[in-house]
Design a protein around this motif. Structure first.
Motif, PDB file in Angstrom:
ATOM      1  N   GLN A 237      79.196  57.148  54.566  1.00  0.00           N
ATOM      2  CA  GLN A 237      78.155  57.896  55.266  1.00  0.00           C
ATOM      3  C   GLN A 237      77.302  56.982  56.151  1.00  0.00           C
ATOM      4  OE1 GLN A 237      75.965  60.039  52.266  1.00  0.00           O
ATOM      5  NE2 GLN A 237      77.666  61.445  51.821  1.00  0.00           N
ATOM      6  N   ARG A 238      76.932  55.826  55.640  1.00  0.00           N
ATOM      7  CA  ARG A 238      76.100  54.921  56.431  1.00  0.00           C
ATOM      8  C   ARG A 238      76.871  54.345  57.622  1.00  0.00           C
ATOM      9  NH1 ARG A 238      71.189  56.057  56.146  1.00  0.00           N
ATOM     10  NH2 ARG A 238      70.729  54.034  57.124  1.00  0.00           N
TER      11      ARG A 238
ATOM     12  N   PHE B  86      79.586  56.271  44.104  1.00  0.00           N
ATOM     13  CA  PHE B  86      78.399  56.110  44.944  1.00  0.00           C
ATOM     14  C   PHE B  86      78.637  55.078  46.035  1.00  0.00           C
ATOM     15  CE2 PHE B  86      74.699  53.369  45.727  1.00  0.00           C
ATOM     16  CZ  PHE B  86      73.911  54.261  46.442  1.00  0.00           C
TER      17      PHE B  86
ATOM     18  N   TYR C 126      78.565  56.297  49.827  1.00  0.00           N
ATOM     19  CA  TYR C 126      77.391  55.818  50.556  1.00  0.00           C
ATOM     20  C   TYR C 126      77.812  54.925  51.723  1.00  0.00           C
ATOM     21  CZ  TYR C 126      72.753  53.863  51.425  1.00  0.00           C
ATOM     22  OH  TYR C 126      71.557  53.477  52.015  1.00  0.00           O
TER      23      TYR C 126
ATOM     24  N   LEU D 196      72.013  61.012  48.527  1.00  0.00           N
ATOM     25  CA  LEU D 196      72.996  60.439  47.609  1.00  0.00           C
ATOM     26  C   LEU D 196      72.405  59.234  46.874  1.00  0.00           C
ATOM     27  CD1 LEU D 196      75.873  60.202  46.467  1.00  0.00           C
ATOM     28  CD2 LEU D 196      76.472  58.869  48.518  1.00  0.00           C
ATOM     29  N   ALA D 197      71.696  58.392  47.601  1.00  0.00           N
ATOM     30  CA  ALA D 197      71.091  57.208  46.969  1.00  0.00           C
ATOM     31  C   ALA D 197      70.033  57.613  45.947  1.00  0.00           C
ATOM     32  CB  ALA D 197      70.488  56.316  48.047  1.00  0.00           C
TER      33      ALA D 197
ATOM     34  N   SER E 297      72.934  60.554  53.195  1.00  0.00           N
ATOM     35  CA  SER E 297      73.095  59.277  52.479  1.00  0.00           C
ATOM     36  C   SER E 297      71.857  58.947  51.640  1.00  0.00           C
ATOM     37  CB  SER E 297      73.371  58.152  53.482  1.00  0.00           C
ATOM     38  OG  SER E 297      72.263  57.961  54.354  1.00  0.00           O
TER      39      SER E 297
END
Length: 212
Positions: A189-190, A182, A186, A154-155, A151
């Motif tokens: 995933q978080r 995104f 995101y 990705l960020a 994550s």
């Protein structure tokens, strides 16, 4: 004639035990009781091979007794029974031999499997190590850490405008991440990371109880 009448009317232990003797004359009874010659006057070969008239008479009388005939019938019945059992045993011989061969093959197979079990048991113990509580907790912690790193990558890619894989399969092509993609990826995933992290922390504090 007088002797015959006397012997038939006389009740003795002999006539009581063997009623057939009640009608015999004195001469007949003596013939049953004695040989033609005393044993001391007979030659050994003569005693073994020669059957005197009195002996023949005794044997004929003996074989006519109901007790003797009953013994002969019983003996014949036993012979027939033994012959029938022998015949049944012969009929069972082939199936029993086949069963013996099959049993031996199964026994050999069992011994081979027994010898193989030692190595299989080692492999099983190694495989089970992955599923013991400590191994599962470690795997869960590692998975949460990987999700956290993914994550963050990705960020960073979104903020810095860098290409990033289109999915998490590991073989996807890289492309620029738009805002909608995104946010969706995101968030997923978080969310999964925090779930696994929460379970791992509770597990470490013995607050997680697994049921079968």
């Amino acid at each position: 004639m007088t002797d015959s009448s006397a012997s038939s009317s006389l009740q003795t232990r002999l006539t009581t035990t063997f009623p057939q003797t009640a009608s015999l004359s004195r001469q007949d009874l003596e013939a049953l009781a004695y040989d033609d010659l005393p044993a001391s006057q007979q030659q050994p070969q003569q005693r073994e091979e020669t059957i005197t008239p009195n002996q023949a008479y005794f044997e004929a009388f003996f074989h006519s007794l109901p007790q003797t005939q009953a013994l002969y019938r019983e003996h014949a019945d036993l012979l027939r029974s033994n012959e029938a059992k022998a015949q049944r045993n012969l009929e069972r011989q082939a199936p029993l031999e086949a069963l013996r061969i099959e049993t031996q093959q199964l026994f050999d197979r069992a011994k081979a499997l027994e010898a193989e079990w030692a190595s299989r048991e080692v492999q099983l113990n190694e495989a089970q190590k992955r599923f013991n509580p400590s191994a599962l907790h470690f795997s869960l912690t590692q998975s949460a850490s990987k999700l956290n790193d993914r994550s963050e990558h990705l960020a960073n890619a979104f903020v810095e405008g860098l290409p990033y894989p289109k999915d998490d399969s590991g073989t996807a092509e890289e492309a620029m991440v738009d805002e909608a993609s995104f946010v969706r990826r995101y968030k997923q995933q978080r969310l999964l990371y925090h779930k696994r992290r929460l379970v791992a922390d509770r597990w470490a504090r013995n607050q997680v109880h697994w049921t079968d």
